[in-house]
Every structure is written in structure tokens, then in C-alpha cells.
Write an enzyme that holds these catalytic residues in place. Structure first.
Site, PDB file in Angstrom:
ATOM      1  N   LYS A 108      -3.931  12.989  -4.931  1.00 45.84           N
ATOM      2  CA  LYS A 108      -2.527  12.667  -4.655  1.00 45.84           C
ATOM      3  C   LYS A 108      -1.749  13.954  -4.525  1.00 45.84           C
ATOM      4  O   LYS A 108      -2.081  14.956  -5.166  1.00 45.84           O
ATOM      5  CB  LYS A 108      -1.940  11.840  -5.804  1.00 45.84           C
ATOM      6  CG  LYS A 108      -0.731  11.027  -5.408  1.00 45.84           C
ATOM      7  CD  LYS A 108      -1.183   9.810  -4.629  1.00 45.84           C
ATOM      8  CE  LYS A 108      -0.143   8.762  -4.490  1.00 45.84           C
ATOM      9  NZ  LYS A 108      -0.747   7.457  -4.184  1.00 45.84           N
TER      10      LYS A 108
HETATM   11  N1  GLU Z   1      -0.351   6.008  -0.903  1.00 53.67           N
HETATM   12  C1  GLU Z   1      -1.180   4.862  -0.780  1.00 53.67           C
HETATM   13  C2  GLU Z   1      -1.739   4.478  -2.140  1.00 53.67           C
HETATM   14  O1  GLU Z   1      -1.171   4.784  -3.162  1.00 53.67           O
HETATM   15  C3  GLU Z   1      -2.228   5.011   0.303  1.00 53.67           C
HETATM   16  C4  GLU Z   1      -3.218   6.129   0.107  1.00 53.67           C
HETATM   17  C5  GLU Z   1      -4.145   6.366   1.292  1.00 53.67           C
HETATM   18  O2  GLU Z   1      -4.093   5.640   2.249  1.00 53.67           O
HETATM   19  O3  GLU Z   1      -4.920   7.314   1.192  1.00 53.67           O
HETATM   20  O4  GLU Z   1      -2.716   3.783  -2.235  1.00 53.67           O
END
Ligand code: GLU
Length: 424
Positions: A108
């Protein structure tokens, strides 16, 4: 700073892990291999502002796990984002990918900024600088970011372009959530909400509820929340409350979802401001009361720590579908379980986003693009299979759905780590 922000999301995440791991008889070494983040990168990003001055923004990328595949997870732009929040979010990504069987690890990113205060050029400069500073740790086989809170397909394009310029190659698979014109996938924008709807369809069936007769309250009206309202309305449910930073809007007889979407389209920055004048509804004096409304399905689709030990005893919904990451604290979890509320946990419920990100990455690498029907079919299959596996684990082990999801996911990550062994 509010009470809500003082709950450390990483501590909450670690409590969730410990609770599930204690049921799995893992050794200390096995736990050490999969619990803490593998790598944390922090950067100070100088950005040229429109008035000619230079401002420094803080940015993070946490790669929690690369055991089952490259790190995967979004990038969040928010004034309150902290490294502990990003660590928690990266941790949840690892186990989210494992629950749905998507071959990725977890990561993240976060940038401390308020995008609403930036001009489009400043936002572009910041996005590009963040990606340029991190270009060594990102890559289609290393770490693949995506949108998250306050980031969108345009920002993904700037980041993809920055990376491709650095590497002197066209490399769309370095990032997902791109627009269709530039290697994006059909169905990606609504994927998080669509995945949640597949889970809710399974959950209502399991609980003997008729979704067409269900009332729904949704906290948050960004990408996940707004598509959740639209898709559940299309499924026949009645959306009685929605909210965003401008307030919470309520009508026990059902809200006009199309009018809400139109309000956001006409307002700057996709906000519900003024919705109470455009459709029949009341604006709640305390927006947090949305979480306590007498509804069948409650969908937190905003930020972490919204349902705490303070308000959990007042939650009346039969089902909580966690579109947001970490909206319920571990203390609240215990209270909700005692009150027989069925929680579809975040690492299962909102996994539709990363699932279609995976399909986007696959299409980028093939250079061949699928029709929307195919994407939705794959998504439905993956989500419903994961839901059924989590439910089965929950019933078999007599644990709630969150612990069950972690039991499955921790087991998968542990097995992959064992199979790989240690290099050197
Ligand atoms: N931000 C989204 C999540 O928390 C998508 C992450 C992604 O597609 O890699 O799952």
C-alpha cells in the site's frame, strides 16, 4: 484530532492476525515470516507549486508481503495518512489477495496531502514525483499499485507514464485501475462495489433475507460507495441513507440514487453537497448516526475505525458489508458478534477491486482485452467461491467470518512461504 484517528489501525490489524493465528498452531518462525511488513519506504517529495514555491510532501510505500506474488495495493492521498495506517492497509492486502486466491502479495502507498487543495498541475507533479522516487521498487513483477482513497484513473495514467518514460518501454502492467483508453479493464471502476454485491447476494441467501426487500445505509460516496448504491438499487434493494464529508442524507422511504449521482457530477470533487435540496431527504445532524440506523444492510465505504466499542452497541443492521478497509475495530467486532450481526469482512467483501486489478494486469501482459461479460463472470466466480470457502470455514470452526477469512488466508500464505523456503 478526533478520537477516531487515535485508534492505531496497525495495532488493530495485528490483533486480528493474532486472534486467527492462535487457532492455527503456527510456530514462532512461521509467524515471523508472514506477520510484519517486508519493506517500508518513506520519501520526502519536493513539488513545484503554481506560485513558484517548492513544497515538500511525505510519501510512503509499504510492501507487506511478496510471498505469493508481487506486492499489490493502492495508493492513498489523504491529509491524515500515517505510516501505521499504510502498514495496516498493506497487511490487509496480503490477506485479501490470499482469500480470493489472486496470485499477489500485499502493499500500500500513501501521500500526506489534500488533493482538493491542489491544482491539477500540482496534483500531476506530485503523482509523478512519487512514482519517480519509487521507480526502483515498483514494477510489473515487483509491486503493482492501483487507486485507493482520493486517487483515480487519471493519476494512474500519470504514474504509468512516468514509469514507462524512466524505463523507456510501454509498461502498463506496472499499475492497475487505468482508464480503458490506456490498458484499463472493463469493469474495473465498479469492481469493488460489484464484488461486495456478489457477497451480499450470498449473505442474504444464507440468512434467509430477500435482497429486494432490504434497506441499505452506505457511509462514503466515493468510488466504492457510489457504485454500491447504484448496483444495489439495480438489484432491487432500497438505499435509505448515504453520506460523504459534506454530511449524511436520509429518507426512510428510499433515496433517489440517480439524483445523488447527478449532484456529485455537477459538484466539484465528486461531493454530495446540496443533495438535500435536490431530492426528498433529511440531512442528519450527526453524520455518524447513519451507522446506527434501523436498516438491514450497513455498508461502511469510507475510512478505518468507524465502528468502535462506542457505537457498536447501537448498530441495528443485520449485515455489515465492509467496502472500506478496517472500518470495524477488534473491540467493536466482539460486540457485533454478540449481537448476532453478520459481518462480511473487508478482506473478502472489498476484494473485487484487486480481483479485477489482477484481470487488468493479466490482460496487459497478454496484450489482449476481454469483454465486460467475461470480466464479470470471472469476478462473480472468484468472489462467490471465496465467500463459500470463508462461510464453510466459519461454520466448521465455529468462528466469525473475519476470523474464518484470516484462517484461510494465513494458511495459504504460510504454505507458500514453507514451499519457497529461505534463500541463503
Ligand atoms: N485500493 C483497493 C483495495 O484496497 C484496490 C487495490 C488494487 O487494486 O490493487 O483493495
Amino acid at each position: 484530532m478526533s478520537f477516531l484517528k487515535q485508534i492505531n489501525p496497525f495495532e488493530s490489524a495485528m490483533k486480528q492476525f493474532d486472534k486467527a493465528a492462535s487457532l492455527l498452531n503456527l510456530s514462532k518462525s512461521q509467524i515471523a515470516m508472514i506477520k510484519e511488513p517486508r519493506r517500508i519506504t518513506e520519501v520526502n517529495l519536493p513539488v513545484r507549486m503554481s506560485d513558484g514555491s517548492i513544497r515538500i510532501f511525505k510519501g510512503f510505500r509499504v510492501q507487506h508481503s511478496i510471498v505469493r506474488g508481487p506486492a499489490k495495493g493502492g495508493i492513498r492521498f489523504h491529509p491524515d495518512v500515517t505510516v501505521d495506517e499504510v502498514k495496516a492497509l498493506a497487511f490487509w492486502m496480503t490477506y485479501k489477495c490470499a482469500v480470493v486466491g489472486v496470485p499477489f502479495g500485499g502493499g500500500k502507498g500513501g501521500v500526506v496531502c489534500d488533493p482538493a487543495e491542489l491544482t491539477p498541475t500540482e496534483l500531476e507533479n506530485l503523482s509523478r514525483r512519487y512514482f519517480a522516487e519509487m521507480s526502483d521498487i515498483f514494477g510489473p513483477d515487483q509491486d503493482i499499485p492501483a487507486p485507493d482513497v482520493n486517487t483515480n484513473p487519471q493519476i494512474m495514467c500519470w504514474m504509468f507514464d512516468t514509469y514507462s518514460m524512466h524505463k523507456k518501454q510501454f509498461l502498463p502492467a506496472v499499475i492497475t485501475g487505468k482508464p480503458l483508453e490506456l490498458g484499463g479493464s472493463e469493469g474495473r471502476s465498479e469492481a469493488t462495489a460489484q464484488g461486495m454485491v456478489f457477497c451480499v447476494e450470498e449473505a442474504t441467501e444464507q440468512l434467509g433475507l430477500d435482497l429486494k426487500k432490504c434497506t441499505v445505509a452506505i457511509q462514503g460516496f466515493g468510488n466504492a460507495g457510489s457504485f454500491a448504491a447504484k448496483l444495489l438499487k439495480d438489484d432491487g434493494a432500497q438505499i435509505v441513507a448515504i453520506s460523504d464529508v459534506t454530511g449524511a442524507y436520509y429518507n426512510p422511504d428510499g433515496l433517489d440514487v440517480e439524483a445523488a449521482l447527478n449532484t456529485c457530477r455537477t459538484n466539484k470533487n465528486w461531493l454530495l453537497k446540496g443533495f438535500e435540496n435536490k431530492a426528498k431527504c433529511e440531512k442528519l445532524t450527526d453524520p455518524m448516526k447513519l451507522l446506527e440506523l434501523n436498516v438491514d444492510i450497513l455498508i461502511p465505504a469510507a475510512l478505518e475505525n468507524q465502528i468502535t466499542e462506542e457505537n457498536a452497541p447501537h448498530v441495528k443492521a443485520k449485515i455489515i458489508a465492509e467496502c472500506a478497509n478496517g472500518p470495524v475495530t477488534p473491540e467493536a467486532d466482539d460486540i457485533l458478534e454478540k449481537n448476532n450481526i453478520f459481518i462480511i469482512p473487508d478482506i473478502l467483501c472489498n476484494a473485487g477491486g484487486v480481483t479485477v486489478s489482477y484481470l487488468e494486469w493479466v490482460q496487459n501482459r497478454m496484450g489482449y482485452y476481454w469483454r465486460k461479460d467475461r470480466i464479470n463472470e470471472e469476478l462473480e466466480h472468484i468472489m462467490k467461491k471465496a465467500f463459500d470457502q470463508v462461510l464453510e470455514t466459519s461454520l466448521k470452526n465455529k468462528v466469525n467470518m473475519r476470523i474464518a477469512a484470516f484462517l484461510l488466508a494465513i494458511d495459504r500464505v504460510t504454505r507458500a512461504a514453507e514451499l519457497r523456503g529461505l534463500y541463503a
